[in-house]
Write a protein that holds these residues in place. Structure first.
Motif, PDB file in Angstrom:
ATOM      1  N   ASN A 107      -0.835 -21.201   6.646  1.00  0.00           N
ATOM      2  CA  ASN A 107      -0.712 -20.707   5.275  1.00  0.00           C
ATOM      3  C   ASN A 107       0.086 -19.409   5.292  1.00  0.00           C
ATOM      4  OD1 ASN A 107      -2.273 -22.641   3.658  1.00  0.00           O
ATOM      5  ND2 ASN A 107      -4.029 -21.935   4.863  1.00  0.00           N
ATOM      6  N   ASN A 108       1.385 -19.564   5.061  1.00  0.00           N
ATOM      7  CA  ASN A 108       2.302 -18.433   5.141  1.00  0.00           C
ATOM      8  C   ASN A 108       2.821 -17.989   3.779  1.00  0.00           C
ATOM      9  OD1 ASN A 108       4.495 -16.682   6.420  1.00  0.00           O
ATOM     10  ND2 ASN A 108       5.732 -18.240   5.401  1.00  0.00           N
ATOM     11  N   SER A 109       2.818 -18.877   2.786  1.00  0.00           N
ATOM     12  CA  SER A 109       3.354 -18.517   1.473  1.00  0.00           C
ATOM     13  C   SER A 109       2.584 -17.338   0.889  1.00  0.00           C
ATOM     14  CB  SER A 109       3.253 -19.705   0.511  1.00  0.00           C
ATOM     15  OG  SER A 109       4.139 -20.724   0.878  1.00  0.00           O
ATOM     16  N   GLY A 110       3.320 -16.349   0.404  1.00  0.00           N
ATOM     17  CA  GLY A 110       2.647 -15.206  -0.199  1.00  0.00           C
ATOM     18  C   GLY A 110       3.622 -14.106  -0.557  1.00  0.00           C
ATOM     19  N   PHE A 111       3.204 -13.253  -1.459  1.00  0.00           N
ATOM     20  CA  PHE A 111       4.024 -12.106  -1.858  1.00  0.00           C
ATOM     21  C   PHE A 111       3.124 -11.095  -2.556  1.00  0.00           C
ATOM     22  CE2 PHE A 111       3.727 -14.615  -5.611  1.00  0.00           C
ATOM     23  CZ  PHE A 111       3.852 -13.743  -6.682  1.00  0.00           C
ATOM     24  N   GLY A 112       3.689  -9.936  -2.879  1.00  0.00           N
ATOM     25  CA  GLY A 112       2.922  -8.901  -3.568  1.00  0.00           C
ATOM     26  C   GLY A 112       3.692  -8.296  -4.724  1.00  0.00           C
ATOM     27  N   LYS A 113       3.005  -7.473  -5.489  1.00  0.00           N
ATOM     28  CA  LYS A 113       3.601  -6.726  -6.598  1.00  0.00           C
ATOM     29  C   LYS A 113       3.229  -5.264  -6.420  1.00  0.00           C
ATOM     30  CE  LYS A 113       5.016 -10.228  -9.387  1.00  0.00           C
ATOM     31  NZ  LYS A 113       6.328 -10.374 -10.058  1.00  0.00           N
ATOM     32  N   GLN A 114       4.190  -4.382  -6.601  1.00  0.00           N
ATOM     33  CA  GLN A 114       3.924  -2.959  -6.480  1.00  0.00           C
ATOM     34  C   GLN A 114       3.575  -2.373  -7.844  1.00  0.00           C
ATOM     35  OE1 GLN A 114       7.223  -1.015  -4.506  1.00  0.00           O
ATOM     36  NE2 GLN A 114       6.433  -1.540  -2.486  1.00  0.00           N
ATOM     37  N   SER A 115       2.331  -1.960  -7.982  1.00  0.00           N
ATOM     38  CA  SER A 115       1.894  -1.316  -9.212  1.00  0.00           C
ATOM     39  C   SER A 115       0.521  -0.720  -8.998  1.00  0.00           C
ATOM     40  CB  SER A 115       1.859  -2.302 -10.391  1.00  0.00           C
ATOM     41  OG  SER A 115       0.906  -3.320 -10.160  1.00  0.00           O
ATOM     42  N   LEU A 116       0.202   0.316  -9.784  1.00  0.00           N
ATOM     43  CA  LEU A 116      -1.146   0.856  -9.777  1.00  0.00           C
ATOM     44  C   LEU A 116      -2.105  -0.176 -10.350  1.00  0.00           C
ATOM     45  CD1 LEU A 116      -0.254   4.401 -11.148  1.00  0.00           C
ATOM     46  CD2 LEU A 116      -0.788   3.817  -8.773  1.00  0.00           C
ATOM     47  N   VAL A 117      -3.341  -0.158  -9.891  1.00  0.00           N
ATOM     48  CA  VAL A 117      -4.299  -1.173 -10.310  1.00  0.00           C
ATOM     49  C   VAL A 117      -4.391  -1.245 -11.833  1.00  0.00           C
ATOM     50  CG1 VAL A 117      -6.731  -1.814 -10.321  1.00  0.00           C
ATOM     51  CG2 VAL A 117      -5.659  -1.085  -8.183  1.00  0.00           C
ATOM     52  N   TRP A 118      -4.541  -0.105 -12.491  1.00  0.00           N
ATOM     53  CA  TRP A 118      -4.740  -0.124 -13.945  1.00  0.00           C
ATOM     54  C   TRP A 118      -3.459  -0.370 -14.730  1.00  0.00           C
ATOM     55  CZ3 TRP A 118      -4.719   4.260 -10.989  1.00  0.00           C
ATOM     56  CH2 TRP A 118      -3.820   5.257 -11.332  1.00  0.00           C
ATOM     57  N   GLN A 119      -2.330  -0.421 -14.013  1.00  0.00           N
ATOM     58  CA  GLN A 119      -1.059  -0.741 -14.670  1.00  0.00           C
ATOM     59  C   GLN A 119      -0.557  -2.142 -14.298  1.00  0.00           C
ATOM     60  OE1 GLN A 119       1.519   2.511 -13.539  1.00  0.00           O
ATOM     61  NE2 GLN A 119       0.690   3.879 -15.120  1.00  0.00           N
ATOM     62  N   THR A 120      -1.315  -2.850 -13.486  1.00  0.00           N
ATOM     63  CA  THR A 120      -0.944  -4.220 -13.110  1.00  0.00           C
ATOM     64  C   THR A 120      -1.163  -5.151 -14.290  1.00  0.00           C
ATOM     65  OG1 THR A 120      -1.593  -3.825 -10.811  1.00  0.00           O
ATOM     66  CG2 THR A 120      -1.396  -6.117 -11.511  1.00  0.00           C
ATOM     67  N   ALA A 162      -3.195  -5.261   4.933  1.00  0.00           N
ATOM     68  CA  ALA A 162      -3.698  -5.053   3.575  1.00  0.00           C
ATOM     69  C   ALA A 162      -4.947  -5.879   3.306  1.00  0.00           C
ATOM     70  CB  ALA A 162      -2.616  -5.403   2.544  1.00  0.00           C
ATOM     71  N   ALA A 163      -5.323  -6.731   4.268  1.00  0.00           N
ATOM     72  CA  ALA A 163      -6.587  -7.466   4.168  1.00  0.00           C
ATOM     73  C   ALA A 163      -7.743  -6.652   4.718  1.00  0.00           C
ATOM     74  CB  ALA A 163      -6.492  -8.784   4.928  1.00  0.00           C
ATOM     75  N   LEU A 164      -7.424  -5.542   5.377  1.00  0.00           N
ATOM     76  CA  LEU A 164      -8.437  -4.723   6.019  1.00  0.00           C
ATOM     77  C   LEU A 164      -8.443  -3.289   5.510  1.00  0.00           C
ATOM     78  CD1 LEU A 164      -7.735  -5.902   9.690  1.00  0.00           C
ATOM     79  CD2 LEU A 164      -9.387  -6.866   8.077  1.00  0.00           C
ATOM     80  N   ASN A 165      -7.372  -2.894   4.852  1.00  0.00           N
ATOM     81  CA  ASN A 165      -7.219  -1.516   4.375  1.00  0.00           C
ATOM     82  C   ASN A 165      -6.697  -1.519   2.943  1.00  0.00           C
ATOM     83  OD1 ASN A 165      -7.504   0.015   7.126  1.00  0.00           O
ATOM     84  ND2 ASN A 165      -6.006  -1.594   7.517  1.00  0.00           N
ATOM     85  N   GLY A 166      -7.035  -0.490   2.204  1.00  0.00           N
ATOM     86  CA  GLY A 166      -6.505  -0.347   0.856  1.00  0.00           C
ATOM     87  C   GLY A 166      -5.244   0.496   0.852  1.00  0.00           C
ATOM     88  N   TYR A 167      -4.249   0.082   0.091  1.00  0.00           N
ATOM     89  CA  TYR A 167      -2.989   0.816  -0.015  1.00  0.00           C
ATOM     90  C   TYR A 167      -2.664   1.066  -1.481  1.00  0.00           C
ATOM     91  CZ  TYR A 167      -2.379  -0.501   4.889  1.00  0.00           C
ATOM     92  OH  TYR A 167      -2.560  -0.674   6.233  1.00  0.00           O
ATOM     93  N   ALA A 168      -2.261   2.268  -1.786  1.00  0.00           N
ATOM     94  CA  ALA A 168      -1.893   2.607  -3.156  1.00  0.00           C
ATOM     95  C   ALA A 168      -0.705   1.770  -3.607  1.00  0.00           C
ATOM     96  CB  ALA A 168      -1.548   4.091  -3.260  1.00  0.00           C
ATOM     97  N   ASN A 169      -0.674   1.453  -4.880  1.00  0.00           N
ATOM     98  CA  ASN A 169       0.407   0.666  -5.489  1.00  0.00           C
ATOM     99  C   ASN A 169       0.461  -0.763  -4.948  1.00  0.00           C
ATOM    100  OD1 ASN A 169       1.663   2.759  -7.183  1.00  0.00           O
ATOM    101  ND2 ASN A 169       2.155   3.727  -5.217  1.00  0.00           N
TER     102      ASN A 169
END
Length: 250
Positions: A107-120, A162-169
């Motif tokens: 399972n390799n398909s995946g991507f992310g979005k850069q934004s603050l949690v409350w602005q997502t 990012a599955a083990l640590n929290g990152y801003a945005n």
């Protein structure tokens, strides 16, 4: 430890020796480019049949044509949105028709979005979660019955630090990768008795060339590093369980 192995048609899973990759069939989601393409190439060199899928038919067609030069009977691909249950079911059914079985799922398909949690935005949240988490769930749902029938199988989830640590945005990305690892851990407990391994790979930032002319940062993890790690996991003794492998640039 209690042995909870359940017999299937009078047989028990094979737990001795190493897994033979030649002639086995693997599915690699997002296999038409980047990391997925690197993993696909590595599996092909080991003699595996590989079925790839992705949203872009063009990238899948190009990859299949490229790999067919050296591995004409080993490669298959078609477009598939992993968040769409009907497309996933159709793709897996076509792979089984082509190669008879599915032994490995990556399972390799995946991507992310850069934004603050409350602005997502809700649409961005849904898009990331549907691909990264629902897509993993749907692929596992379609493939696991085949693996249970075979009393063998490997599922490799390409997660992230990012599955083990929290990152801003990166809140939605972190949430999706945490969920991906949690899903894998739960699934492992459900399929252990059938000789099926579920692994999570948690790389840090990956250098992924868009074109051959792109500069390479040798201090970052490369696509080929993860491809080698995937094969490493598949070639370990079958009695051995390895999980949550972290990878960083050195």
């Amino acid at each position: 430890m209690q042995n909870n192995t359940t017999q299937v048609e009078g047989q028990t899973p094979q737990r001795e020796g190493h897994y033979e990759l030649a002639k086995k069939t693997a599915i690699v989601t997002g296999g038409g480019k980047g990391l997925g393409k690197a993993i696909t190439k590595m599996l092909l060199t080991k003699g595996m049949n590989v079925a790839i899928c992705g949203r872009s038919q063009d990238s899948i067609t190009t990859a299949v044509q490229e790999f067919s030069v050296l591995y004409p009977q080993q490669i298959y691909g078609e477009s598939c949105d992993v968040s769409n249950s009907q497309q996933v079911q159709t793709f897996v059914a076509n792979v089984v028709t082509k190669f008879n079985h599915v032994h490995v799922l990556i399972n390799n398909s995946g991507f992310g979005k850069q934004s603050l949690v409350w602005q997502t935005t809700e649409s961005d949240w849904d898009e990331v979660m549907n691909t990264n988490v629902k897509g993993t769930y749907l692929m596992c749902k379609s493939v696991v019955p085949q693996m249970i029938k075979n009393l063998e199988g490997y599922i490799l989830n390409i997660a992230s630090q990012a599955a083990l640590n929290g990152y801003a945005n990166a809140g939605v990305y972190c949430a999706s990768k945490f969920a991906m690892v949690g899903l894998g851990k739960a699934l492992q407990e459900e399929v252990r008795e059938f000789g099926i391994h579920v692994h999570s790979l948690n790389p840090a930032l990956i250098q992924s060339q868009k074109t051959p002319a792109d500069a390479i940062d040798s201090g970052l993890v490369q696509n080929e590093d993860l491809a080698h790690m995937a094969v490493y996991l598949l070639q370990q003794p079958r009695r051995l369980k390895i999980d949550n492998i972290g990878m960083w640039g050195f």
